[in-house]
Design an enzyme around this catalytic site. Sequence first.
Site, PDB file in Angstrom:
ATOM      1  N   GLU A  52      -5.620  -1.223  13.609  1.00 58.19           N
ATOM      2  CA  GLU A  52      -4.722  -0.478  12.720  1.00 58.19           C
ATOM      3  C   GLU A  52      -4.843   1.036  12.885  1.00 58.19           C
ATOM      4  O   GLU A  52      -3.875   1.767  12.698  1.00 58.19           O
ATOM      5  CB  GLU A  52      -4.970  -0.860  11.261  1.00 58.19           C
ATOM      6  CG  GLU A  52      -4.456  -2.254  10.894  1.00 58.19           C
ATOM      7  CD  GLU A  52      -5.494  -3.342  11.117  1.00 58.19           C
ATOM      8  OE1 GLU A  52      -6.551  -3.047  11.726  1.00 58.19           O
ATOM      9  OE2 GLU A  52      -5.275  -4.482  10.687  1.00 58.19           O
ATOM     10  N   PHE A 114      -8.935 -12.108  -1.941  1.00 49.29           N
ATOM     11  CA  PHE A 114      -9.186 -12.023  -0.503  1.00 49.29           C
ATOM     12  C   PHE A 114      -8.335 -10.914   0.107  1.00 49.29           C
ATOM     13  O   PHE A 114      -7.141 -10.827  -0.137  1.00 49.29           O
ATOM     14  CB  PHE A 114      -8.849 -13.368   0.164  1.00 49.29           C
ATOM     15  CG  PHE A 114      -9.028 -13.326   1.664  1.00 49.29           C
ATOM     16  CD1 PHE A 114     -10.275 -13.119   2.231  1.00 49.29           C
ATOM     17  CD2 PHE A 114      -7.936 -13.461   2.508  1.00 49.29           C
ATOM     18  CE1 PHE A 114     -10.433 -13.066   3.598  1.00 49.29           C
ATOM     19  CE2 PHE A 114      -8.086 -13.416   3.880  1.00 49.29           C
ATOM     20  CZ  PHE A 114      -9.340 -13.206   4.427  1.00 49.29           C
ATOM     21  N   GLN A 115      -8.960 -10.069   0.904  1.00 46.15           N
ATOM     22  CA  GLN A 115      -8.314  -8.908   1.537  1.00 46.15           C
ATOM     23  C   GLN A 115      -7.629  -7.995   0.521  1.00 46.15           C
ATOM     24  O   GLN A 115      -6.601  -7.392   0.806  1.00 46.15           O
ATOM     25  CB  GLN A 115      -7.336  -9.346   2.638  1.00 46.15           C
ATOM     26  CG  GLN A 115      -8.071  -9.979   3.821  1.00 46.15           C
ATOM     27  CD  GLN A 115      -7.239 -10.088   5.084  1.00 46.15           C
ATOM     28  OE1 GLN A 115      -6.027 -10.265   5.024  1.00 46.15           O
ATOM     29  NE2 GLN A 115      -7.884 -10.000   6.245  1.00 46.15           N
ATOM     30  N   LYS A 164       2.583  -8.908  -2.034  1.00 41.27           N
ATOM     31  CA  LYS A 164       3.268  -9.973  -1.313  1.00 41.27           C
ATOM     32  C   LYS A 164       4.372 -10.621  -2.158  1.00 41.27           C
ATOM     33  O   LYS A 164       5.428 -10.977  -1.639  1.00 41.27           O
ATOM     34  CB  LYS A 164       2.244 -11.028  -0.882  1.00 41.27           C
ATOM     35  CG  LYS A 164       2.779 -11.967   0.189  1.00 41.27           C
ATOM     36  CD  LYS A 164       1.682 -12.864   0.737  1.00 41.27           C
ATOM     37  CE  LYS A 164       2.230 -13.748   1.850  1.00 41.27           C
ATOM     38  NZ  LYS A 164       1.202 -14.659   2.391  1.00 41.27           N
ATOM     39  N   MET A 481     -19.325  18.429  23.761  1.00 41.40           N
ATOM     40  CA  MET A 481     -19.342  19.498  22.770  1.00 41.40           C
ATOM     41  C   MET A 481     -20.601  19.413  21.910  1.00 41.40           C
ATOM     42  O   MET A 481     -21.194  20.436  21.549  1.00 41.40           O
ATOM     43  CB  MET A 481     -18.082  19.424  21.902  1.00 41.40           C
ATOM     44  CG  MET A 481     -17.826  20.673  21.083  1.00 41.40           C
ATOM     45  SD  MET A 481     -17.614  22.149  22.104  1.00 41.40           S
ATOM     46  CE  MET A 481     -15.835  22.212  22.272  1.00 41.40           C
TER      47      MET A 481
END
Lengths: 584, 186
Positions: A52, A114-115, A164, A481
């Site tokens: 993602e 969940f999630q 959802k 760096m």
Amino acid sequence: MTKAMTGAKMVVQALVDQGVDVVFGYPGGAVLPIYDEIFQQNHIQHVLVRHEQGAVHAAEGYARSTGKLGVALVTSGPGATNAVTGLTDALLDSIPILVLTGQVPTFMIGSDAFQEADTVGITRPCTKHNWLVKDTDDLARTIHEACHVATAGRPGPVLVDIPKDVQFATGTYTAKTGRRSHYNPQVKGDINAITDLVKALEKAKRPLFYTGGGVINSGDAATQLLRELVAATNFPITSTLMGLGCYPASGDNWLGMLGMHGLYEANMAMHDCDLMINIGARFDDRITGVVEKFSPNSKKAHIDIDPSSINKVIHVDIPIVGDIAHVLEDLLKVWKSRGRKTNAEGVSKWWDQINEWRSIDCLKFTQTGKVIKPQYALSRLEALTKKYDRYITTEVGQHQMWAAQYLGFEDPNRWMTSGGLGTMGYGTPASIGVQMAHRDSLVINVAGEASWLMNMQEMGTAMQYKLPVKQFILNNERLGMVRQWQELLHGERYSSSWSESLPDFVKLAEAFGAKGIICSDPADLDDAIMEMITYDGPVIFDCLVEKHENCFPMIPSGKAHNDMILGENADTANAIQGAGGALV
Amino acid sequence: MSALNIKKGATSHSAYNLKSGYVDTVERHTLAILVENEPGTLARVIGLFAGRGYNIESLTVAETDHHGHLSRITIVTSGTPQVIEQIKAQLGRIVPVHRVNDLTVEGPSVERELALFKVAGKGDARIEAVRLADIFRANVVDSTLESFVFEVVGTSEKIDAFAELMRPLGLTEVVRTGIAALSRGT
């Protein structure tokens, strides 16, 4: 147009109405209804990323290279939390993106489902604005408003969190021109302040334009007006990392980038100028260094669309709040109507001084021996690619600064880099987003091997969508760096700053089905770069470079602009002292 | 060096128009913020203060225009003039914020706070509490044989003073609403 449809269909319809043609995303349980709608239409192309974070950086690359809104679609919970770095990156660099996240159904919110994650809570500080939509009837209006907020005023990332059940339920679609938003930032600058600036322009003996990403965000008109203003006044111009390309690198008045790793002439001019005209930059600490020593004798003007940028870090004498294109248009009008005056004699002396600084040639380097210097690699890349229709992305670190120094940009929207947040792993997905928008252009990600490994999974995306992105890796087997700072500040104790157990990049390329090229001899470099450019497909170019090269010029932390470390044979022993060591 | 007449508080950031306003003295300002009454707006405002390290001395919020869907937040904050300017600019940047007014600088304003005090006691202390409450025009909103709840409305200073007087008389609990403020005139 009002029509009944499901929330999921509304999402697609709203995006189509907003002119969105590409969405970067990754499916999951809480966005399945939207993915089902995407499957059943042909207006919007979905690009399946591999992580993602990649989706959001790709949307950023798309947005920055087109000037349009970039869109990412991810699922709830981990999908949303993985998007956080990209959102923060877009916030700090003012990139207009819309991230759509799925959420657990409204009746399960707050139950640790969940999630489930508190997505609007987590992303509140790293978006320009965000919304949780709890009613399907509000969904289309919210998406339209989100697109407006992302692109109006100072652009930035917005997020719409869609449970959802809201996606499944049927509601009424509200068309784009439904309700007028109260969010309409001021675009016209105050004419009195603009006149004050014109008066200052007319008198200035040592003027300097200091431009930033705001010019590019304002659009093509701003770039054109800026170029007209520079040509008409013959004032020198420098730019931040984010503003590269708003004035052509081949232009006569161009001093190069300024700041911590900016050019000597640009920083000296910034220090000694008597009139600084900040156009769409924000006095970032990479530019100012220690504020007490920043350009001590100049009158300062600041044009910015965001009032909070003005007087935040540096107190300015002429603040102008407005859109760059609008303000520059008025500025030119007023200046012309007052007789197109400048202090030509003073400015001419100023140029003599600047040309003296230029003659130091602060980017000079000597390529000798059998090891490629990174500066040489980028000089050759520049020479061999500048004739192409070229877009450059970068990762973060030494290679990024060298790219800014050694590559020239003639136009805006050609340079995509993570400036404010400094996100390692930005370049690869960004190059994919850029290539999606410009299928026939040459897109090169200038990378370091350490940064590149952070989002290398996106090579799979490049292969799947036949995106011929060129991954040009300056491989010094070091976090360059970090190593440089450890050398300057921490007694050369190189704590965890080398890249051990690196993959064989050629084999890695082959494993993805891409082409791998390795080059370690300066004599072979040109042929190898040409092989990369002409290959029709993604390439991973492993360019083995000098391992202990430092990135100069450099303003050490705690020092003023006129106290730089220059390149070859630099004395670095006591570069950073006292309180400067505490700065980053 | 006084002959140079460099204004107090002048910074080295600019050689011109050195504003005497840019000094390091901390000022207290009352801000009135009109916001869209939508979920998360208060969190955004508070998150801004927390995230950027600004102070909140008092905060009140309630819907004030039900039809227009608007709430009014009154924040008392403190900082140098430069910080106060930055706070106002940052607040103005929040998308659901419609308007930010600095009541401290935009002409005269009135400020009121409401407080409830629970004072428990017997005998003389109890009588003294009621007497003082009367002087402060406090209302008795609850009473038992051994306690009172007083309601006081006024400036923060008046409420501070009332609290001081009640403390030796058996003050057990205090609740304050924080400041509500309006500009005077039309």
